[in-house]
Enzyme design. Structure first.
Site, PDB file in Angstrom:
ATOM      1  N   ASP A 453     -44.886  37.591  71.768  1.00 43.92           N
ATOM      2  CA  ASP A 453     -44.637  37.475  73.199  1.00 43.92           C
ATOM      3  C   ASP A 453     -43.538  38.488  73.558  1.00 43.92           C
ATOM      4  O   ASP A 453     -42.393  38.350  73.114  1.00 43.92           O
ATOM      5  CB  ASP A 453     -44.212  36.043  73.529  1.00 43.92           C
ATOM      6  CG  ASP A 453     -44.078  35.795  75.017  1.00 43.92           C
ATOM      7  OD1 ASP A 453     -43.921  36.776  75.776  1.00 43.92           O
ATOM      8  OD2 ASP A 453     -44.094  34.621  75.429  1.00 43.92           O
ATOM      9  N   HIS A 454     -43.894  39.479  74.372  1.00 42.81           N
ATOM     10  CA  HIS A 454     -42.936  40.543  74.677  1.00 42.81           C
ATOM     11  C   HIS A 454     -41.787  40.044  75.549  1.00 42.81           C
ATOM     12  O   HIS A 454     -40.789  40.770  75.747  1.00 42.81           O
ATOM     13  CB  HIS A 454     -43.657  41.705  75.375  1.00 42.81           C
ATOM     14  CG  HIS A 454     -43.233  43.045  74.865  1.00 42.81           C
ATOM     15  ND1 HIS A 454     -41.918  43.391  74.690  1.00 42.81           N
ATOM     16  CD2 HIS A 454     -43.949  44.141  74.491  1.00 42.81           C
ATOM     17  CE1 HIS A 454     -41.836  44.635  74.243  1.00 42.81           C
ATOM     18  NE2 HIS A 454     -43.061  45.117  74.093  1.00 42.81           N
ATOM     19  N   ARG A 455     -41.878  38.816  76.065  1.00 46.04           N
ATOM     20  CA  ARG A 455     -40.773  38.273  76.848  1.00 46.04           C
ATOM     21  C   ARG A 455     -39.610  37.826  75.961  1.00 46.04           C
ATOM     22  O   ARG A 455     -38.458  37.835  76.393  1.00 46.04           O
ATOM     23  CB  ARG A 455     -41.261  37.085  77.690  1.00 46.04           C
ATOM     24  CG  ARG A 455     -42.288  37.425  78.748  1.00 46.04           C
ATOM     25  CD  ARG A 455     -42.831  36.170  79.413  1.00 46.04           C
ATOM     26  NE  ARG A 455     -43.517  35.311  78.447  1.00 46.04           N
ATOM     27  CZ  ARG A 455     -44.071  34.133  78.764  1.00 46.04           C
ATOM     28  NH1 ARG A 455     -44.001  33.688  80.023  1.00 46.04           N
ATOM     29  NH2 ARG A 455     -44.686  33.417  77.847  1.00 46.04           N
TER      30      ARG A 455
END
Length: 483
Positions: A453-455
């Site tokens: 998850d790039h968040r």
């Protein structure tokens, strides 16, 4: 005086709102004890036996096998406190007394005391289930009670397999996949002879029956038509009939997305729509890891306990990597716009079963060694294959390990198991040309893929995690610094 109580499909927990009836365990007229399992249902999480909180005589069942019921819908009605000869009403809206002789009255009780109060569905209070008995006619001199009312069963189809057994009661089928396949092709399971242990009907038996039905249809179509007893139809009529037959549309098969397959579809769709994921991958030389595993298993001796699996070693490597990169052991609270770092690692692993893809969870994997993780993986895998995993064993994961190498593929781009933040995919380990110590050699090579998850982190963190995993695969001694 008997009291007829209605038992509804209870809340199965874990946010489940519906369940599919797989197999009825009781018939109308059976005497049941408190907390005796009465029906086997399949939810989006697991196969569950539902116990009845009442003891008495079953007066009605609601729903056929294969039907899907929402939570709160009626399952069956039970006449409790039936001690005198009377009639059993099939209608839940018109309660009346039912009779049971002294032999079968052990499962009955008073209306106030016959309920267990047990609301944890799928688990009884621990009391042994009473043997089911039919209501017998009253002794001579007493008025006979009407015969128990039976629930309408679906119309049976002609026998599709060899022997016709004419069995009554539950069918010897364990796998819901086999039941679904038989329903789709209108195969009557009661007329099949199972080739499994104790007559268990396997998928091969249903496939064989389907082929026989297809052969019969083909043979019937190939037979020459009988000579008509009257004059032939006009040529125009024959031609129009042929055109109509040729133009008849072929309907596509529709398979409902429900149960495990429906839950997987919903979770994957939600993952793709909510999580901005990215994937990075690396090839690693697993020769030293395979040698270390062989040494571990050889040291344990022929009777030194279970062998350490490659999956267990990779799981232990993942827990060590997550200790260094805790960003990937987290989740995102979208409402609060917060990243939630999770204190422990509950490691999920993908397992393919007849019911579809499931992800059992090894609790507190960060506190276990490779041997302990391997034993728990083996235990959960066996439960998954037999359909006995509970909903709690399929939820609560914080990171997932997916070994798709067992399918003979090298790489993939895993879809994150929502609401987790990452998944590590492992391809097959196979001999490949590799530069080792400056020379070309044949080494055991594996591809590792990390979807994250790039968040929760940037590529540097994800790359660091994946590189540490690859370093441990190539040089297992690296793990010694964290043990």
């Amino acid at each position: 005086m008997a009291q007829v109580l209605e038992f509804k499909l209870p809340d199965l927990g874990e946010g489940l709102t519906e369940a599919e009836i797989v197999r009825w365990l009781v018939e109308v007229g059976d005497v049941v004890a408190i907390d005796q399992p009465v029906v086997e249902v399949e939810t989006a999480k697991a196969m569950v036996e539902v116990p009845c909180p009442y003891g008495g005589v079953v007066t009605a069942r609601f729903g056929e096998e294969g039907a899907e019921l929402p939570v709160g819908a009626p399952l069956l009605t039970v006449a409790v406190g039936a001690t005198e000869a009377s009639s059993v009403s099939p209608e839940p809206s018109a309660p009346s007394a039912s009779s049971a002789d002294e032999e079968s009255s052990g499962g009955s009780g008073s209306g106030s005391d016959s309920g267990s109060g047990n609301v944890l569905v799928g688990y009884g209070t621990g009391a042994p289930a009473a043997r089911r008995r039919r209501i017998r006619p009253e002794r001579a001199g007493a008025p006979a009670a009407p015969a128990p009312v039976s629930v309408a069963e679906p119309a049976s189809v002609p026998a599709a397999a060899g022997g016709v057994n004419g069995r009554q009661g539950p069918v010897a089928v364990v796998s819901p996949l086999v039941r679904r396949l038989a329903r789709q092709h209108e195969i009557d399971l009661r007329r099949l002879t199972g080739s499994g242990p104790d007559g268990l009907i396997l998928r091969a038996d249903v496939d064989s029956a389907i082929r026989r039905v297809s052969d019969e249809v083909t043979e019937t179509a190939a037979r020459p038509a009988a000579e008509p007893a009257v004059a032939e139809a006009p040529t125009a009529v024959v031609a129009s009939t042929a055109v109509a037959s040729a133009a008849a549309p072929v309907t596509a098969e529709r398979i409902p997305l429900r149960g495990v397959r429906g839950a997987v579809a919903d979770k994957l769709s939600r993952s793709r729509s909510e999580i901005p994921d990215a994937t990075c991958w690396v090839d690693a030389d697993a020769t030293e890891l395979m040698a270390a595993r062989a040494a571990m298993n050889a040291a344990s001796g022929p009777s030194g306990g279970p062998k350490v699996s490659v999956l267990a070693l990779l799981a232990r490597i993942c827990t060590a990597a997550l200790a260094r990169y805790p960003e990937l052991n987290s989740t995102v609270d979208t409402a609060a716009r917060e990243i939630v770092r999770l204190p422990g690692v509950h490691l999920g692993f993908a397992a393919q079963t007849e019911r579809g893809l499931v992800v059992p969870v090894v609790r507190d994997a960060h506190t276990r060694n490779a041997e302990s993780i391997g034993a728990e993986i083996a235990r959960l895998t066996e439960l998954a294959r037999t359909g006995k995993l509970s909903p709690a064993q399929l939820t609560g994961g914080t990171f997932t390990l997916n070994n798709y190498g067992v399918f003979g593929v090298d790489g993939s781009t895993p879809i994150i198991n929502h609401p987790e933040a990452a998944m590590l995919g492992v391809g097959r380990i196979m001999p490949k040309p590799w530069v080792h110590d400056g020379e070309l050699a044949v080494r055991q090579v594996v591809q590792l893929s990390l979807t994250f998850d790039h968040r929760v982190c940037d590529g540097g963190t994800a790359g660091g995690f994946l590189r540490y995993v690859a370093d441990c695969v190539e040089q297992p001694a690296v793990l010694l610094r964290t043990l």
